[in-house]
Write a protein that holds these residues in place. Structure first.
Motif, PDB file in Angstrom:
ATOM      1  N   GLN A 101      46.204  50.062  -9.194  1.00 30.70           N
ATOM      2  CA  GLN A 101      46.247  48.808  -9.955  1.00 30.70           C
ATOM      3  C   GLN A 101      45.628  48.988 -11.334  1.00 30.70           C
ATOM      4  N   GLN A 102      44.489  49.690 -11.342  1.00 31.41           N
ATOM      5  CA  GLN A 102      43.784  49.883 -12.601  1.00 31.41           C
ATOM      6  C   GLN A 102      44.648  50.630 -13.606  1.00 31.41           C
ATOM      7  N   LYS A 103      45.304  51.681 -13.146  1.00 32.61           N
ATOM      8  CA  LYS A 103      46.129  52.480 -14.048  1.00 32.61           C
ATOM      9  C   LYS A 103      47.284  51.665 -14.605  1.00 32.61           C
ATOM     10  N   LEU A 104      47.848  50.827 -13.741  1.00 31.40           N
ATOM     11  CA  LEU A 104      48.977  50.012 -14.178  1.00 31.40           C
ATOM     12  C   LEU A 104      48.542  49.013 -15.257  1.00 31.40           C
ATOM     13  N   VAL A 105      47.388  48.405 -15.051  1.00 32.88           N
ATOM     14  CA  VAL A 105      46.911  47.429 -16.036  1.00 32.88           C
ATOM     15  C   VAL A 105      46.550  48.120 -17.345  1.00 32.88           C
ATOM     16  N   ASP A 106      45.853  49.251 -17.233  1.00 30.36           N
ATOM     17  CA  ASP A 106      45.464  49.986 -18.442  1.00 30.36           C
ATOM     18  C   ASP A 106      46.690  50.291 -19.290  1.00 30.36           C
ATOM     19  N   LYS A 107      47.700  50.788 -18.622  1.00 28.63           N
ATOM     20  CA  LYS A 107      48.901  51.188 -19.329  1.00 28.63           C
ATOM     21  C   LYS A 107      49.579  50.000 -19.989  1.00 28.63           C
ATOM     22  N   THR A 108      49.594  48.885 -19.278  1.00 36.30           N
ATOM     23  CA  THR A 108      50.226  47.686 -19.827  1.00 36.30           C
ATOM     24  C   THR A 108      49.611  47.317 -21.164  1.00 36.30           C
ATOM     25  N   PHE A 109      48.284  47.324 -21.207  1.00 34.54           N
ATOM     26  CA  PHE A 109      47.663  46.851 -22.433  1.00 34.54           C
ATOM     27  C   PHE A 109      47.735  47.870 -23.568  1.00 34.54           C
ATOM     28  N   THR A 110      47.713  49.151 -23.250  1.00 34.35           N
ATOM     29  CA  THR A 110      47.919  50.123 -24.338  1.00 34.35           C
ATOM     30  C   THR A 110      49.328  49.951 -24.887  1.00 34.35           C
ATOM     31  N   ASP A 111      50.268  49.715 -24.002  1.00 31.78           N
ATOM     32  CA  ASP A 111      51.648  49.576 -24.450  1.00 31.78           C
ATOM     33  C   ASP A 111      51.833  48.326 -25.296  1.00 31.78           C
ATOM     34  N   ILE A 112      51.268  47.225 -24.839  1.00 28.50           N
ATOM     35  CA  ILE A 112      51.411  45.976 -25.600  1.00 28.50           C
ATOM     36  C   ILE A 112      50.797  46.128 -26.982  1.00 28.50           C
ATOM     37  N   GLU A 113      49.647  46.768 -27.015  1.00 28.68           N
ATOM     38  CA  GLU A 113      48.971  46.943 -28.301  1.00 28.68           C
ATOM     39  C   GLU A 113      49.883  47.681 -29.280  1.00 28.68           C
ATOM     40  N   LEU A 114      50.467  48.758 -28.791  1.00 27.68           N
ATOM     41  CA  LEU A 114      51.322  49.546 -29.669  1.00 27.68           C
ATOM     42  C   LEU A 114      52.584  48.786 -30.062  1.00 27.68           C
ATOM     43  N   ARG A 115      53.122  48.036 -29.102  1.00 30.96           N
ATOM     44  CA  ARG A 115      54.317  47.259 -29.393  1.00 30.96           C
ATOM     45  C   ARG A 115      54.046  46.195 -30.447  1.00 30.96           C
ATOM     46  N   LEU A 116      52.877  45.575 -30.346  1.00 32.55           N
ATOM     47  CA  LEU A 116      52.550  44.548 -31.336  1.00 32.55           C
ATOM     48  C   LEU A 116      52.497  45.163 -32.725  1.00 32.55           C
ATOM     49  N   PHE A 117      51.892  46.339 -32.818  1.00 34.79           N
ATOM     50  CA  PHE A 117      51.802  46.986 -34.125  1.00 34.79           C
ATOM     51  C   PHE A 117      53.165  47.472 -34.595  1.00 34.79           C
ATOM     52  N   GLU A 118      53.877  48.151 -33.721  1.00 34.86           N
ATOM     53  CA  GLU A 118      55.080  48.854 -34.156  1.00 34.86           C
ATOM     54  C   GLU A 118      56.328  47.991 -34.149  1.00 34.86           C
ATOM     55  N   GLU A 119      56.479  47.208 -33.105  1.00 34.13           N
ATOM     56  CA  GLU A 119      57.736  46.470 -32.989  1.00 34.13           C
ATOM     57  C   GLU A 119      57.631  45.068 -33.561  1.00 34.13           C
ATOM     58  N   MET A 120      56.486  44.433 -33.335  1.00 36.82           N
ATOM     59  CA  MET A 120      56.350  43.085 -33.862  1.00 36.82           C
ATOM     60  C   MET A 120      55.790  43.107 -35.284  1.00 36.82           C
ATOM     61  N   ASN A 121      55.474  44.306 -35.743  1.00 35.41           N
ATOM     62  CA  ASN A 121      54.983  44.478 -37.116  1.00 35.41           C
ATOM     63  C   ASN A 121      53.764  43.633 -37.440  1.00 35.41           C
ATOM     64  N   VAL A 122      52.863  43.507 -36.509  1.00 42.21           N
ATOM     65  CA  VAL A 122      51.604  42.830 -36.809  1.00 42.21           C
ATOM     66  C   VAL A 122      50.733  43.836 -37.537  1.00 42.21           C
ATOM     67  N   LYS A 123      50.195  43.392 -38.675  1.00 42.79           N
ATOM     68  CA  LYS A 123      49.453  44.359 -39.478  1.00 42.79           C
ATOM     69  C   LYS A 123      47.951  44.334 -39.173  1.00 42.79           C
ATOM     70  N   SER A 124      47.489  43.159 -38.751  1.00 36.68           N
ATOM     71  CA  SER A 124      46.042  43.015 -38.635  1.00 36.68           C
ATOM     72  C   SER A 124      45.546  43.329 -37.228  1.00 36.68           C
ATOM     73  N   GLY A 125      44.552  44.178 -37.187  1.00 44.50           N
ATOM     74  CA  GLY A 125      43.990  44.557 -35.900  1.00 44.50           C
ATOM     75  C   GLY A 125      43.337  43.402 -35.176  1.00 44.50           C
ATOM     76  N   SER A 126      42.734  42.494 -35.947  1.00 45.76           N
ATOM     77  CA  SER A 126      42.033  41.396 -35.276  1.00 45.76           C
ATOM     78  C   SER A 126      43.024  40.432 -34.648  1.00 45.76           C
ATOM     79  N   ILE A 127      44.189  40.271 -35.282  1.00 48.43           N
ATOM     80  CA  ILE A 127      45.205  39.399 -34.682  1.00 48.43           C
ATOM     81  C   ILE A 127      45.719  40.022 -33.385  1.00 48.43           C
ATOM     82  N   VAL A 128      45.926  41.328 -33.434  1.00 50.20           N
ATOM     83  CA  VAL A 128      46.378  42.007 -32.224  1.00 50.20           C
ATOM     84  C   VAL A 128      45.356  41.833 -31.108  1.00 50.20           C
ATOM     85  N   ASP A 129      44.085  41.958 -31.470  1.00 46.34           N
ATOM     86  CA  ASP A 129      43.036  41.772 -30.464  1.00 46.34           C
ATOM     87  C   ASP A 129      43.097  40.384 -29.854  1.00 46.34           C
TER      88      ASP A 129
END
Lengths: 162, 308
Positions: B156-184
């Protein structure tokens, strides 16, 4: 509104009344919103006291009135035309036919009779999972208020995970 | 670039897979452009999997490294069930969860995405994609809880960890969010959504179909008023059938990543007692033979039960 549709909506309201109440209060309640929705179609008085059919003194603007206002005025609230179109598209439209309503009533009956829980029975393997047999029971106890978590049990979960 | 490679090799792998279908996607930022260039030089249409060569399908571990690895695992008696959580739950299981609702503007929907966005009329948004992914992850969680605690929890832990690393990257790369604090802020919000949804689904799963439908309505359908009740029924059926399939799998099979979601346009037929018995015997026989034959490498061994 044709009468089979109204009958269907009444049936739906009766079914919705049988829905179990939510154990904790959420922002929106499924039972309540759907009851209101179908009561309006059925022409029954809703909880907010308005009825679609009667000549009751409804002072709130209806969806159609709002639509009308949006259409008539040229860019109210300083909104742009495409924005207005988007807004209109987002306005919920219920178009019930006799058939669609019958399908929905059938679905509601299936849900209330626990059809899928019984048919796809997962057994104790998942309801009392080997890794954490009391997991679901603890949640239900907490929700129903039968046996609340104490500080000690909560800390145990924090440190040992179960 | 190199930093990204190091920290997100698996993720990259997944995203590269996604881009396979349409190289012309315009979501590319600098990193991705670099990516494409290298891909073009390597192969015309196929993106290399991750830049980490170990992630590539063509890559074969040199024999000596393989033997060294097996030697280390064997000598120190490393717990492969624990180690396997990363590649199975973190990588494989996450990938099947996230691809269910994956969609891009101007691109045809996949079969599973059609079910969610066309049949159920869900909005084609990022947060809806997250809700769909979450629903599938929760189903896996339910099965993981039935594994021995130590291992299930790790999965379970690995699955959750992966989800959030992926979302973080998607927000930056695909949704083009520039600000780290907004992503947080988004990540925190998604985390809250996750807790709420899992709690609600658990309650529904254990109590009854109507409660599960309510949980689905609140989370997946975002509490929309004009909803077709048959859509709710379809989702409840979908959930219960997937869980049924999982419940018929042994811990060993599930932990080795043998599960995949049944497509929404197919329906699951319940097994008769006899069929169930035959299935169980087949599985037991298969794994017994494997254990006896002695061909299992140390890295392929597992202590999880194949009889349950």
């Amino acid at each position: 509104m044709s009468s089979p549709v109204r009958e269907g909506a009444k049936q739906m309201v009766r079914l919705l009344e049988r829905m179990p109440d939510e154990r904790i209060k959420h922002l929106v309640s499924f039972k309540q919103t759907q009851m209101d929705r179908f009561k309006r179609v059925a022409g029954l008085p809703t909880s907010s006291g308005e009825s679609d059919t009667g000549t009751a003194s409804v002072k709130k603007p209806t969806v159609n009135e709002i639509k009308d206002i949006l259409n008539r005025t040229n860019g109210p609230l300083g909104m742009k035309k495409d924005m207005l179109e988007k807004l209109q598209a987002a306005i919920p439209r219920d178009q019930f036919t006799d058939e669609s309503l019958r399908g929905q009533v059938q679905s509601m009956e299936n849900l209330l009779s626990n059809k899928y829980k019984n048919y796809y029975d997962v057994g104790d393997k998942l309801y009392h999972p080997a890794g954490n047999p009391g997991y679901y029971q603890r949640i239900m106890n907490e929700l129903s208020g039968q046996k609340r978590e104490s500080f000690f049990t909560a800390m145990r979960t924090v440190f040992f995970g179960k | 670039m190199s930093l990204l490679n190091r920290s997100y090799p698996l993720l990259r792998n997944n995203m590269a897979n996604v881009r396979l279908s349409a190289p012309s996607r315009c979501l590319m930022n600098t990193v991705n452009r670099l990516y494409t260039k290298e891909a073009d030089s390597a192969e015309k249409t196929v993106f290399p999997l991750a830049h980490s060569k170990y992630e590539s399908k063509q890559y074969k571990l040199p024999k000596w490294k393989e033997s060294l690895g097996e030697f280390v695992i064997g000598t120190f008696r490393m717990d492969m069930d624990k180690i396997r959580a990363g590649p199975i739950a973190g990588s494989y299981y996450y990938s099947i969860c996230k691809e269910q609702g994956l969609q891009y503007e101007n691109e045809p929907l996949s079969e599973s995405a059609k079910f969610f966005y066309e049949q159920l009329n869900l909005p084609r948004t990022f947060s809806e994609w997250f809700q769909i992914t979450l629903l599938h992850e929760w189903m896996l969680f339910v099965r993981m809880r039935a594994m021995p605690f130590k291992y299930g929890r790790n999965y379970q832990q690995k699955l959750v960890d992966k989800t959030f690393t992926d979302i973080e990257l998607r927000l930056f790369e695909e949704m083009n969010v520039k600000s780290g604090s907004i992503v947080d802020r988004y990540l925190k919000d998604f985390n809250t959504q996750m807790k709420g949804a899992i709690f609600a689904y658990d309650e529904g799963f254990f109590s009854d179909d109507a409660t599960l439908a309510t949980a689905v309505w609140r989370n997946l359908f975002g509490g929309r008023k004009n909803i077709d009740i048959s859509d709710l029924e379809a989702v409840v059926k979908y959930i219960r059938s997937q869980l049924y399939v999982m419940s018929r799998m042994s811990d060993r099979e599930f932990a080795l990543g043998k599960f995949k979601f049944v497509p929404a346009n197919e329906s699951v037929k319940r097994l008769s007692a006899e069929e169930e018995k035959i299935l169980k015997e087949q599985v037991i026989k298969k794994y017994e033979n494997l254990e006896k034959s002695g061909v299992l490498l140390p890295s392929e061994k597992s202590n999880l039960s194949y009889t349950n």
